[in-house]
Design an enzyme around this catalytic site. Structure first.
Site, short mmCIF file in Angstrom:
data_model
loop_
_atom_site.label_atom_id
_atom_site.label_comp_id
_atom_site.label_asym_id
_atom_site.label_seq_id
_atom_site.Cartn_x
_atom_site.Cartn_y
_atom_site.Cartn_z
N GLU A 171 0.80 -1.23 0.00
CA GLU A 171 0.00 0.00 0.00
C GLU A 171 0.83 1.27 0.00
OE1 GLU A 171 -2.87 -0.10 3.17
OE2 GLU A 171 -3.73 -1.97 2.51
N GLU A 359 -5.32 -8.45 0.90
CA GLU A 359 -5.99 -8.08 2.16
C GLU A 359 -7.45 -7.83 1.88
OE1 GLU A 359 -4.47 -4.75 4.45
OE2 GLU A 359 -2.42 -5.46 4.18
O1 IFM Z 1 -4.11 -2.78 9.25
C1 IFM Z 1 -4.06 -2.30 7.95
C2 IFM Z 1 -2.90 -2.92 7.19
O2 IFM Z 1 -1.68 -2.67 7.81
C3 IFM Z 1 -2.81 -2.35 5.80
N1 IFM Z 1 -4.10 -2.42 5.13
C4 IFM Z 1 -5.25 -1.98 5.84
C5 IFM Z 1 -5.34 -2.62 7.20
C6 IFM Z 1 -6.58 -2.12 7.95
O3 IFM Z 1 -6.52 -0.76 8.08
#
Ligand code: IFM
Length: 457
Positions: A171, A359
């Site tokens: 990210e 994710e």
């Molecule tokens: O916890 C975070 C993660 O580190 C990166 N993506 C989003 C998740 C939730 O906010």
């Protein structure tokens, strides 16, 4: 409740079901075995930055409990574990001496995964930049990109023989915009010029890292994990539709275009290009090397309207209200259709390699009651979003796997420990782990894989 065994029929036999975490969010042991501070150690200890001034000193104590945590992952029946490596454990000052003890930890972790038959999906950067690099400007300095390349080499030389896949960044939207423009993540800057420098040097660091991985461990599939935003117009007015396109360029295009097309988006460049650092001759070539896979982190859509304020800075948008009334405990709109339209839109715009959902998950803060955690809304969220993934597969998109965020509750950045995303509940006083209702369901689904006549290697 949807029977996970029946639900499993909607996925191919070799689909990978995994769980994800990140170093700073779970490891703790912030001063152990030669680790030095990261920007998040500094940031979380400043007043007013992180809820309750929570920090990563102990977190889930995974650094000391990694064996039982791997046993837990194994018991959940998942076949992949996505974790990140802490740069400050490996090269504690960012440049300079290598810390063997740090490498030893990940050596043990990866061997532990192999011994349990779980695939190792590693991320090199999930936001814990060695604090010492801030002396040179952190991500706003070109030298940081080269320091990252050197760190990549150290990792690949020592661990590359056992990794199933590697991602350079997690990210970059967060480590660029959220960290340097919106001031919410470390180092907490609110400055467009700084953010534009961080943007280009992060993209460059990605490319330099890909070069190093290819050179040292050519068989490890290389990817990049992006939290692409489905930028939806707040209305069907021409102004809002144009705003959504600008938002796409600003929030997605500045990463996707250089990596997958070798250029920055045109409108973005004409609005902000003069404030970017010098783009050296080969930079875009380095950044746009072919990748083997990409990762999509998806939680919620981004709804935007045109910002009517005179002279509003690009992308000149304001937030538009949610359409769905359902929100998670962190206040994010639950809207699974955006996952489908986002994937379709991105494959329409770019030539993308195969995709993993690296994710996806939901924040709900239910506690343990009588030894159990009833987090039905999280379970519903998983069913809804996994259904979309199954639809995408049916439509022919190359979706190869799915990692739930997260294996367990952990340090949720500026929200500290109050926001919980885990399939497993963590009691931070005792470090007791309790598999939630959603975790049991996900585990029943994951345990069906690999299935059918698929033969794992
Ligand atoms: O916890 C975070 C993660 O580190 C990166 N993506 C989003 C998740 C939730 O906010």
């Amino acid at each position: 409740m949807i029977d996970p065994k029946l639900f499993a029929d909607r996925f191919p036999g070799d689909f990978l079901f995994g769980v994800a975490t990140a170093s700073f969010q779970i490891e703790g042991a912030s001063k152990a075995d030669g680790r030095k501070p990261s920007i998040w150690d500094a940031f979380s200890n400043m007043p007013g930055r992180v809820f309750g001034r929570h920090n990563g000193d102990v977190a889930c104590d995974h650094y000391n409990r990694w064996e039982s945590d791997l046993d837990l992952i194994k018991a959940m029946g998942v076949t992949g574990y996505r974790f990140s490596i802490a740069w400050p454990r490996i090269v504690p000052e960012g440049t300079g001496p290598i810390n063997e003890a740090g490498l030893d930890f990940y050596d043990r972790l990866i061997d532990g995964l192999k011994a349990r038959g779980i695939k190792a999906y590693t991320t090199l950067y999930h936001w814990d930049l060695p604090l010492a690099l801030m002396g040179d400007g952190g991500w706003t300095a070109r030298s940081t990109a080269y320091a990252f390349q050197r760190y990549t080499k150290v990792i690949m030389e020592r661990l590359g023989d056992r990794l199933d896949a590697v991602a350079t960044f997690n990210e970059p939207w967060c480590s660029v915009w959220l960290s340097h423009l919106y001031g919410i993540h470390a180092p907490g800057e609110r400055n467009m010029d700084a953010a534009l420098h961080a943007l280009h040097y992060t993209n460059l660091a990605h490319g330099l890292s890909v070069q190093a991985i290819r050179e040292i461990a050519p068989n490890v599939p290389v990817g990049l994990v992006l939290n692409a935003h489905e930028t939806l117009p707040g209305s069907d007015s021409a102004a809002d539709i144009a705003a959504a396109e600008r938002a796409h360029q600003f929030h997605n295009g500045v990463f996707f275009d250089p990596v997958f097309k070798g250029e920055y988006p045109a409108d973005f460049l004409s609005a902000l290009g003069s404030r970017m650092p010098k783009i050296e001759e080969n930079d875009l070539e380095i950044i746009s090397q072919k990748l083997d896979w990409w990762g999509l982190n998806y939680y919620t859509p981004m709804r935007v309207s045109d910002d009517p304020a005179p002279g509003a800075e690009f992308p000149a948008t304001i937030g538009a209200p949610p359409v769905s009334k359902v929100q998670t405990d962190i206040g994010w709109e639950v809207y699974a259709p955006a996952l489908k339209s986002l994937v379709a839109r991105l494959y329409g715009r770019y030539e993308l390699p195969v995709c993993y959902i690296t994710e996806n998950g939901a924040c709900y803060n239910m506690e343990v009651e009588n030894g159990a955690v009833d987090d039905q809304p999280r379970l519903d969220y998983y069913v809804e979003h996994l259904s979309v993934v199954a639809d995408l597969i049916q439509d022919g998109y190359p979706m190869h796997g799915y990692f739930a965020w997260s294996l367990m509750d952990n340090f949720e950045w500026a929200e500290g420990y109050r926001m919980r995303f885990g399939l497993v509940h963590v009691d931070y006083d005792t470090q007791v782990r309790t598999v939630k209702k959603s975790g049991k369901w996900y585990s029943a689904l994951a345990a069906e894989f690999p299935k059918g006549n698929f033969k794992p290697d």
